[in-house]
Design an enzyme around this catalytic site. Structure first.
Site, PDB file in Angstrom:
ATOM      1  N   GLU A 135      63.681  17.947  35.298  1.00  0.00           N
ATOM      2  CA  GLU A 135      64.145  17.049  36.054  1.00  0.00           C
ATOM      3  C   GLU A 135      65.164  15.965  35.358  1.00  0.00           C
ATOM      4  O   GLU A 135      66.099  15.444  35.632  1.00  0.00           O
ATOM      5  CB  GLU A 135      62.984  16.231  36.623  1.00  0.00           C
ATOM      6  N   HIS A 138      68.370  16.980  34.658  1.00  0.00           N
ATOM      7  CA  HIS A 138      69.283  16.775  36.131  1.00  0.00           C
ATOM      8  C   HIS A 138      69.822  15.558  35.951  1.00  0.00           C
ATOM      9  O   HIS A 138      71.231  15.063  36.202  1.00  0.00           O
ATOM     10  CB  HIS A 138      68.641  16.850  37.231  1.00  0.00           C
TER      11      HIS A 138
HETATM   12 ZN   LIG Z   1      66.713  21.775  39.120  1.00  0.00          ZN
END
Ligand SMILES: [Zn+2]
Length: 267
Positions: A135, A138
């Site tokens: 995460e 990202h």
């Molecule tokens: Zn992902």
């Protein structure tokens, strides 16, 4: 004439708004990262409000300590990769929702982890580090700003923004609404590969076993219940995910096996 002007404007927007991700991919960036960060801050507060009102944020002290400890170590490594992110107001909140197998990050490092992911996967620290590292990756790779750009750029997206926001009761408009909705939009498979690559490295450098990336995705695929986990709908499997992660492990092991205390970001 008007139509042509619109087309010219769109092309101009596309020309000026391409960026390059950390792995060298070109990205559509109509929403600048700065603006995505500001909008995400607002969206994050609004999205968490109902949980806060129900006492469902960080309400298990032991789990909170565990998640904050893992996340703090990952963020310290993220800052090594992109030093300017030390100025982000990084946040993680554990949402007490045992049925939801999910986690997400917004632009600027605003993150959430649902208790369903921890419980239903029976996730180890190493596996949680892989989810959270993925995460964080990202956010680091500007995928959230990229998804917001896609939402705001397409007419279909604008219409969808209107429909999807109908029932949520969020006091959000424009870019902040796009930031909230981007959380539920699927990443591209290319973005997934990038996040896998950056995430496993963050985790290994933070002292978490890279082999857990493989068991994490296996557990995710096998989790029971009605339909696939929310996490899989926003994180589509790139082809050969397991093979690619397996190939990355030997390169990551030296980071993981390094001796000594790992730095941590204070959350
Ligand atoms: Zn992902």
């Amino acid at each position: 004439m008007k139509k042509r002007n619109t087309v010219v404007l769109l092309i101009a927007l596309l020309l000026v708004s391409c960026a390059t991700s950390p792995t060298g991919r070109r990205q559509l960036m109509i929403v600048s990262e700065e603006s995505a960060i500001a909008s995400s801050k607002q969206a994050y507060a609004e999205m968490l409000k109902p949980y806060a009102e129900q006492g469902k944020l960080d309400n298990d002290p032991a789990l909170k300590e565990r998640v904050y400890r893992i996340t703090g170590r990952l963020i310290a490594q993220a800052i090594e990769i992109r030093p300017e992110t030390k100025d982000w107001e990084w946040r993680i909140k554990v949402i007490d929702d045992p049925e939801t197998v999910n986690a997400w990050a917004m632009a600027g490092g605003k993150m959430a982890l649902y208790t369903g992911l921890v419980n239903k996967l029976n996730a180890t620290d190493d596996e949680l580090a892989q989810v959270l590292g993925h995460e964080i990756a990202h956010a680091l790779a500007k995928h959230s700003a990229e998804k917001m750009s896609v939402a705001m750029a397409s007419t279909i997206g604008v219409v969808a923004v209107g429909i999807a926001s109908d029932n949520k009761g969020w006091a959000l408009t424009g870019a902040s609404l796009a930031a909230a909705l981007a959380v539920n939009m699927p990443n591209s498979r290319r973005a997934e590969s990038e996040a896998d690559e950056i995430g496993i490295e963050l985790a290994a450098k933070a002292g978490y076993d890279p082999r857990a990336a493989i068991t994490l995705w296996q557990k995710m695929a096998n989790v029971g219940g009605q339909g696939p986990p929310e996490f899989l709908s926003t994180h589509p499997s790139p082809e050969n995910r397991e093979k690619e992660l397996t190939e990355m492990v030997p390169r990551m092991m030296p980071y993981y096996e390094q001796k000594g205390e790992r730095p941590s970001y204070k959350l």
